[in-house]
Design a protein around this motif. Structure first.
Motif, short mmCIF file in Angstrom:
data_model
loop_
_atom_site.label_atom_id
_atom_site.label_comp_id
_atom_site.label_asym_id
_atom_site.label_seq_id
_atom_site.Cartn_x
_atom_site.Cartn_y
_atom_site.Cartn_z
N ILE A 134 0.81 -1.22 0.00
CA ILE A 134 0.00 0.00 0.00
C ILE A 134 0.85 1.27 0.00
CG2 ILE A 134 -1.55 1.37 1.47
CD1 ILE A 134 -3.07 -1.22 2.06
N LYS A 135 1.87 1.28 0.85
CA LYS A 135 2.73 2.48 0.89
C LYS A 135 3.37 2.72 -0.47
CE LYS A 135 6.83 4.16 3.35
NZ LYS A 135 7.90 3.65 4.23
N ASP A 153 1.56 7.74 8.58
CA ASP A 153 1.93 9.15 8.72
C ASP A 153 2.83 9.61 7.57
OD1 ASP A 153 0.46 9.49 11.02
OD2 ASP A 153 2.11 8.97 12.37
N ILE A 154 3.72 8.73 7.15
CA ILE A 154 4.59 9.07 6.01
C ILE A 154 3.75 9.35 4.77
CG2 ILE A 154 6.30 8.13 4.39
CD1 ILE A 154 7.49 6.58 6.82
N ILE A 155 2.77 8.49 4.51
CA ILE A 155 1.91 8.67 3.33
C ILE A 155 1.09 9.95 3.46
CG2 ILE A 155 -0.02 7.70 2.02
CD1 ILE A 155 0.93 4.89 3.08
N ILE A 156 0.51 10.16 4.63
CA ILE A 156 -0.31 11.38 4.81
C ILE A 156 0.53 12.63 4.64
CG2 ILE A 156 -1.60 12.72 6.53
CD1 ILE A 156 -3.02 10.24 7.34
N ASN A 157 1.75 12.61 5.17
CA ASN A 157 2.63 13.77 4.98
C ASN A 157 2.84 14.08 3.50
OD1 ASN A 157 2.91 14.24 7.65
ND2 ASN A 157 5.08 13.67 7.80
N GLU A 158 3.05 13.03 2.72
CA GLU A 158 3.26 13.24 1.28
C GLU A 158 2.00 13.78 0.60
OE1 GLU A 158 6.07 13.01 -0.55
OE2 GLU A 158 7.07 12.73 1.39
N ASP A 205 -7.72 9.13 13.36
CA ASP A 205 -6.55 8.25 13.33
C ASP A 205 -6.96 6.99 12.54
OD1 ASP A 205 -5.03 5.88 14.19
OD2 ASP A 205 -4.00 7.27 15.51
N ILE A 206 -6.35 6.80 11.37
CA ILE A 206 -6.79 5.73 10.47
C ILE A 206 -6.73 4.35 11.12
CG2 ILE A 206 -6.11 4.46 8.37
CD1 ILE A 206 -5.61 7.18 7.04
#
Lengths: 109, 109, 109, 109
Positions: free
Chosen positions: C79-80, D5-10, D78-79
């Protein structure tokens, strides 16, 4: 011949000329209705209601209607009959005195 | 009066009796079409095409059609006209000799 | 174990405990995502953006995510990885200097 | 920082670089999720489950996920938390002994 029958005749002729009846099972027709509904919805995305392009709305709405008519035809439903029956049924779910002026769902009335 | 006009008259009467025209802007009508299309689709979820319950299909299909008719009415579109025009346009995108017997999209023909 | 893996483990355990993998082919998972997306959309129907009920939004959004995670898992997608790749691809379709402040689609930029 | 969090930041950086937060109210995000879900569904239209093109599935699924993550972020959800909570809730609606091996809805169990 009624307007609805004229349209269905054209849709069925279009489909049969291309030998597409083999793909048009009810499940895939339900998918097609959703795909076209999504394309119609996209015309309003990030926009105010009045900003959608009329020519595109016409086309995508016609596509939703076309697959809906084809599904009715596939099942042998009479479109006028099922629509009038549903309106009547909705009249019971949404009685005027309770539903007037509110957008609430029937189970919240 | 044509069948389509008879149905639209009933839909509009139902809507006006409940003073719902205030909610029926084109964007929310597009949402409603998608919501109802999703409910129709759910009847086929995890199932073979022939396993959906007929009575439910009738009702959800009628709902998709009802909001589609109301959207056409809201814009002042003539349903027969926009559907026949779209069929004609699709005839150009999917010429019989290329499209016959294949489910490919027009840009893959 | 990453957060995403923790969630997928729970989803897969839930599914396997009920012996539902037999129903979860990719096509029906795509249907399920649409059905849940439609239920999420319904929470905003006839409403201003701020009027949807938070608790319901949480639940329907979680359902959309659950079937999306299960589809990724079914295909063996990371997913990532697929999300970061798509962001990168979208960066090419929507360069900052052209896309800034406009909601137009890439083919209209 | 977690994967999510990494994905959301992007995603948030991508959105902010283009000044698109102004368009991303929750209602339009719900529309976007449906539009992308429809595009994902189209990849399976008229096809067997195994016939969809992998590369396209990856992209459309990533789009569904992207708008779903952005909606969660918009609400401050929070997912991981909302997904685990929903799994737990579904466990009550679908107890293993009743739901095992059947695709019926909870209200038909």
């Amino acid at each position: 011949m009624s307007d609805i029958d004229i349209i269905i005749n054209e849709l069925v002729k279009f489909r049969n000329d291309r030998d597409w009846d083999q793909f048009h099972n009810p499940k895939d027709l339900a998918l097609a209705i959703n795909v076209e509904a999504g394309e119609l919805l996209e015309l309003f995305l990030w926009k105010e209601a009045g900003e959608a392009k009329l020519e595109k709305v016409k086309e995508e709405l016609a596509d939703v209607l076309a697959y809906s008519f084809l599904m009715a035809n596939k099942y042998g439903f009479d479109i006028k009959e099922i629509m009038l029956e549903k309106i009547s049924k909705n009249g019971e779910k949404y009685p005027v005195d309770k539903a007037k002026g509110t957008a609430r769902k029937y189970n919240d009335l």
